[in-house]
Design an enzyme around this catalytic site. Structure first.
Site, mmCIF file in Angstrom:
data_model
loop_
_atom_site.group_PDB
_atom_site.id
_atom_site.type_symbol
_atom_site.label_atom_id
_atom_site.label_comp_id
_atom_site.label_asym_id
_atom_site.label_seq_id
_atom_site.Cartn_x
_atom_site.Cartn_y
_atom_site.Cartn_z
ATOM 1 N N GLU A 43 0.848 -1.196 0.000
ATOM 2 C CA GLU A 43 0.000 0.000 0.000
ATOM 3 C C GLU A 43 0.887 1.251 0.000
ATOM 4 O OE1 GLU A 43 -2.151 0.601 3.621
ATOM 5 O OE2 GLU A 43 -3.699 1.846 2.694
ATOM 6 N N LYS A 116 -10.360 2.692 -1.707
ATOM 7 C CA LYS A 116 -10.465 2.030 -0.401
ATOM 8 C C LYS A 116 -11.771 2.414 0.290
ATOM 9 C CE LYS A 116 -7.475 1.563 3.743
ATOM 10 N NZ LYS A 116 -6.095 1.890 4.213
ATOM 11 N N CYS A 153 -5.668 -2.680 2.559
ATOM 12 C CA CYS A 153 -5.343 -2.631 3.988
ATOM 13 C C CYS A 153 -6.565 -2.759 4.906
ATOM 14 C CB CYS A 153 -4.542 -1.376 4.302
ATOM 15 S SG CYS A 153 -3.616 -1.548 5.863
#
Lengths: 288, 288
Positions: A43, A116, A153
Site C-alpha cells: 500500500e 479504499k 489494507c
C-alpha cells in the site's frame, strides 16, 4: 489446468520517492524472472506512510488517476514483463482525496480504479484526515491471468468485502497493506491481522495474497515500525509462503485456478447461502 | 471484570441413546467440577449421526421442543450445576423437521430455540433429506454468564452468520458440530474447518468455541469417521485449547468478557463498516 504464479513483495520505504520506486522495480524484475504473473506491491509504496501524522502538506502528494507519473511508469513495467500489477496510490479527484489503486493488465492497460472503502483512524493511522471513504464499491478485475479481487489494507478486516469480491467472481484476493506498531493499544496485531485473512480465504475458498511494508519510519516526533509478514495462503486458509517481520523480499506461489474453482463450488458453500436471512448485515448494530 | 469459563466436550456416539446421554452427563459433571459456566455438547450428541444415510425410519427420532425428554433432562442438569447448556436436538414441528437447538440458562429455563439455517447435503451429510432450512434467523441468548451466539455445524462455514450474531451483541460464539471423513472429495477438511472459525473470531473480535464428535460410525453399508479437534480460540483467532482427533475429553478456557468487549470496540471495525456498500451480500452471485 490454468496455472498462475502470484507474488507478494515487502520492503522498507523512505521519503525518497525515486528510491522507493527503484526498489519496487527491482523486486518486480526479479519476481518476473522467477515466473510471477501477478505481483503485489505494498500500500502507498512510493513514499513513507505519511498517514502516521496529520499534516496538510502531504495532500500535495496526491495524483489524478489520468495524469499520474507513478501509474504511467508501472504501465510500462507491466507491458515490459507481461505482468499484472495492482498499483496503490494517493488519488486526487477535484476536491476529494482517496486511498486508491488501479489494476494494470499484462499489456499495460488500466483495467479499473478501486477506492479504499474502509478508512481507519487512530494514532499512527490517521487516514480519515486524508481520505474520503471510497465510493467505487468492491471490485474485481478481469486480468490476463484470471479474475482478481483487490482491496486495500483496512478493507482486509471486513468479511463483507472479501465475500462480495468472491460473489463477483474473484479467483484470488489481493490486499496491499501498511500495518505495524500500535502506539496506544497494548497489542501486536500481526496474528490477528493474518487470522482475519486466513478466514476470508477459508470461508470463500479462495487464495489470499497480502503484501505489507517493513522498517521504522519517523515523521517529526512520531515513529512507527511496520511488521511485514507478507504471506500467501491457499483456498483452505493454509499459509503456503510467508516473509518475516524485518527482511525485504518476495514470495511466489503457484495456483491452478481451475482446481481452486473446483474446490470452491464442490464444497457447497455458495449453493447453501441463506440470502433471505442476511438482511441484518446492512445494519450497523442490532438491538436485541 | 466479568470472567467466565467456557467448555467444549467431545466424545464418540453410538446408537444407544441412554449411553450417549450418560456420557454427556459425566462430561458436564466433570466440566462443572472444574468451574465451567457454559458447556458445549456436540451436534445431535444423543445418537449416531443418522444423516450419514437417507432413511425414513430416522424421522421417528424427532421431538417436539415443548415435549422433549432430552431437553427436560438437560433443564434439570443445568439447574443442578448452575451451568448454561446449548442442547442440539432433532426437532419435529407439525410437518416440518429441523436441526435445532435450545439454550438452557443456568436456572434450567429455556431461553429460546434456534433452527439451523444452512443445511448441507452430499454423501455422508444427507441433511437436506431430513431438515427444512431453519426459519428462526440467527440468534443470541442472554444467559446468566453473558450474551452468547449459537449456530450449528454447517452454519459455521458462513461469515454472514457469525457477523450477524456479533451485530446482535453476542460476546462468545458456540458451534456444536458433526464433521469428519469425506468419502468422495479428496480432502481432509479439519484445517479448513478450523480456519473458517478462526476467521470468524478474528474478524468479529469474539471468542469461538467448537465441539465435534469423534469415532467411526457405521450405518448399514455406510461408514464415516469424525475428526474431533474441538477447540476454543480467543477474540484474535488464536487457538487457546484444542483436543485431538481420536480421544474423548473436554477443554476449558476462561475469558474476561469486559476485556474482550473492550478489544472489540477499540479496534474500530464496528465503527468503520460500510453498510452502504454491503447490499450485494444479499445476492447469490453477481454478474460482472
Amino acid at each position: 489446468m490454468r496455472k498462475i504464479k502470484v507474488c507478494a513483495v515487502q520492503f522498507a520505504c523512505s521519503s525518497n520517492i525515486k528510491q522507493n520506486i527503484k526498489k519496487a522495480d527491482e523486486m518486480v524484475h526479479v519476481a518476473c524472472q522467477n515466473g510471477a504473473n501477478i505481483v503485489l506491491l505494498q500500500e502507498l509504496f512510493s513514499n513513507i506512510y505519511f498517514c502516521q501524522i496529520e499534516n496538510y502538506d502531504f495532500f500535495s502528494l496526491a495524483e489524478d488517476v489520468n495524469n499520474s507519473i507513478l501509474i504511467k511508469h508501472y504501465q510500462q513495467i507491466a507491458k515490459k514483463y507481461h505482468v499484472v500489477l495492482p498499483i496503490s496510490f494517493f488519488e486526487k479527484d477535484n476536491n476529494c482525496y482517496f486511498n486508491s489503486l488501479v489494476v494494470i493488465d499484462a499489456d499495460g492497460k488500466i483495467l479499473g480504479l478501486y477506492r479504499k472503502s474502509h478508512i481507519p483512524t487512530g494514532q499512527c493511522y490517521e487516514e480519515k484526515f486524508y481520505f474520503a471513504p471510497g465510493d467505487t464499491g468492491f471490485k474485481i478485475f478481469n486480468t490476463k491471468y484470471g479474475k482478481i479481487g483487490v482491496a486495500i489494507c483496512w478493507d482486509q478486516w471486513f468479511s463483507e468485502c472479501a465475500r462480495i469480491m468472491t460473489l463477483q467472481g474473484a479467483e484470488i484476493l489481493f490486499y496491499p497493506t501498511a500495518i505495524g506498531s500500535e502506539p496506544v493499544l497494548d497489542k501486536d496485531s500481526k496474528n490477528h491481522w493474518q487470522n482475519v485473512m486466513i478466514g476470508h480465504a477459508a470461508a470463500n475458498i479462495i487464495p489470499v495474497v497480502a503484501s505489507n511494508r517493513i522498517g521504522e519510519e519517523k515523521i517529526g516526533n512520531s515513529s512507527m515500525t511496520f511488521f511485514g509478514s507478507s504471506f500467501i495462503c491457499d483456498e483452505f486458509g493454509n499459509v503456503k509462503k510467508q516473509l518475516n517481520s524485518v527482511d525485504e523480499g518476495y514470495i511466489i506461489e503457484e495456483f491452478d485456478l481451475d482446481e481452486v474453482n473446483k474446490h470452491r463450488y464442490s464444497w457447497g458453500i455458495f449453493r447453501d447461502r441463506r440470502v433471505d436471512l442476511y438482511g441484518d448485515i446492512l445494519k450497523m448494530s442490532i438491538k436485541k
